[in-house]
Scaffold this active site. Structure first.
Site, PDB file in Angstrom:
ATOM      1  N   LYS A   1       0.834  -1.195   0.000  1.00 52.76           N
ATOM      2  CA  LYS A   1       0.000   0.000   0.000  1.00 52.76           C
ATOM      3  C   LYS A   1       0.873   1.251   0.000  1.00 52.76           C
ATOM      4  O   LYS A   1       1.527   1.574   0.991  1.00 52.76           O
ATOM      5  CB  LYS A   1      -0.939  -0.015   1.213  1.00 52.76           C
ATOM      6  CG  LYS A   1      -1.997  -1.098   1.129  1.00 52.76           C
ATOM      7  CD  LYS A   1      -2.829  -0.967  -0.138  1.00 52.76           C
ATOM      8  CE  LYS A   1      -3.815  -2.092  -0.308  1.00 52.76           C
ATOM      9  NZ  LYS A   1      -4.599  -1.970  -1.550  1.00 52.76           N
TER      10      LYS A   1
ATOM     11  N   LYS B   1     -13.160  -6.897  -8.429  1.00 52.85           N
ATOM     12  CA  LYS B   1     -13.806  -6.919  -7.121  1.00 52.85           C
ATOM     13  C   LYS B   1     -15.294  -7.219  -7.318  1.00 52.85           C
ATOM     14  O   LYS B   1     -16.003  -6.461  -7.986  1.00 52.85           O
ATOM     15  CB  LYS B   1     -13.611  -5.584  -6.405  1.00 52.85           C
ATOM     16  CG  LYS B   1     -12.178  -5.349  -5.922  1.00 52.85           C
ATOM     17  CD  LYS B   1     -12.066  -4.036  -5.196  1.00 52.85           C
ATOM     18  CE  LYS B   1     -10.759  -3.942  -4.410  1.00 52.85           C
ATOM     19  NZ  LYS B   1      -9.571  -3.918  -5.284  1.00 52.85           N
TER      20      LYS B   1
END
EC number: 4.2.1.171
Length: 367
Positions: free
Chosen positions: A165, A265
């Site tokens: 991240k 997703k």
């Protein structure tokens, strides 16, 4: 078969690590997840889960799931849950947009279809294409040396793919990427995921500074156009996620050679029906996918596992075991990670049984 009732549960999912941080200072400590139960007049029940990644990641938020279900549920009572195409048409007519709110209805209908036909969902999605799927581990945004230590810890658990991240200060992100790549094996994969956090000039700096490393660049900027601009400036493999929000954007991205991989997703695109469509388009055009969701617990992890298991291994870049991140179990029979991999249940439907002691009483019921 007819839908006789739709029950909605809310459950908090705390994190083992205490906090999950990503671009621009965003973080979540306890995820707010919604579980849907569809009852039918024949006694079968279907289940699904939707858990947005907070409210600052995508155009979705936890209360929005339940508000959307309040709009949708009355229109679905009396419908045939096994006619999943019609279920989606009814939902699209009743509520414009908001695919994440429709996703748990769609997924619960796939669970019902599997139970009614005595087949696991992966068989309905095309059949088993692999026995188990390779997982990635997301590495929450921290100082470079902490992220490097975390990667080493997760590598010892069998993970070989890591999603770093980034999307913060460009200088810090350059250090994060170099520090983490240095502790990995040459065969391990590293993805630098900015989660839309860089401006174009910051992204240009970062891809230039890491050009000699073996690393993937994921979703550097907020818009499709900005991200594709960075794609043109680097030879590093390129992944798009947030901006590939449906089949139309996927088709555009394929036509414009905008990416090498995508993150698919399930709830972002509206459930398994639309995710399967996009999966099949990706396979037809040679685009590997990380098959996952925004977040979730055992039931979301089960849906991911079924879609991933029915996808050829060459096109499954990775998948996600969200139930490894949390401290609360909400269903029995969910996939469990073994040496960095997981598989879907062979039982009918999603193969899970909710733990109602964890879910509590419904926060809403429609009949």
């Amino acid at each position: 078969m007819k839908i006789s009732a739709i029950n909605v549960f809310q459950v908090d999912l705390p994190l083992k690590e205490g906090r999950y941080s990503w671009s621009n200072g965003n973080f979540v400590e306890v995820f707010d997840s919604t579980v849907v139960e569809i009852e039918t007049d024949e006694g079968l029940k279907g289940y699904a889960e939707c858990c947005p990644l907070g409210s600052a990641y995508l155009p979705s938020f936890a209360l929005g799931v339940r508000a959307g279900l309040q709009e949708l549920a009355p229109q679905l009572i009396g419908c045939d849950p096994l006619n999943i195409g019609e279920i989606n048409r009814v939902m699209d007519a009743a509520l414009r947009g908001h695919p994440y709110a429709k996703a748990p209805i769609d997924i619960a209908c796939w669970d019902l279809l599997g139970k009614a036909t005595l087949q696991p969902v992966y068989s309905l999605l095309g059949g088993a294409a692999q026995e188990d799927v390779v997982l990635y581990r997301a590495i929450s945004q921290e100082d470079p040396e902490i992220m490097a230590r975390n990667i080493e810890g997760y590598a010892s658990e069998g993970y070989t793919k890591f999603q770093l991240k980034v999307g913060g200060d460009a200088n810090d992100d350059i250090d994060r990427i170099h520090a983490t790549r240095a502790v990995l094996k040459p065969t391990d994969l590293l993805v630098a995921d900015a989660n839309t956090g860089w401006t174009r000039h910051e992204a240009a700096r970062v891809v230039g500074a890491i050009s000699s490393l073996d690393v993937y660049v994921e979703q550097p900027c907020l818009t499709y156009e900005e991200s594709v601009s960075i794609r043109r400036r680097t030879a590093l493999p390129f992944i798009l996620d947030e901006v590939i929000d449906g089949a139309n954007m996927l088709v555009r991205g394929i036509a414009e050679d905008a990416m090498d991989c995508i993150n698919l997703k399930i709830s972002k695109v509206g459930g398994l029906t639309k995710a399967k469509l996009m999966r099949d388009l990706c396979v037809a055009h040679g685009i590997p996918m990380t098959i996952e969701d925004t977040w979730g617990g055992d039931i979301t992890t089960a849906a991911i596992a079924h879609l991933a298991r029915s996808t050829p291994a060459d096109f499954t870049f990775s998948a996600t075991d969200f139930n490894s991140y949390g401290t609360v179990d909400i269903a029995e029979g969910a996939p469990k990670r073994v040496n960095g991999r997981m598989t879907a249940s062979n039982r009918p439907g999603l193969g899970i049984t909710p733990i109602f002691d964890a879910l509590g009483e419904p926060v809403a019921s429609y009949s």
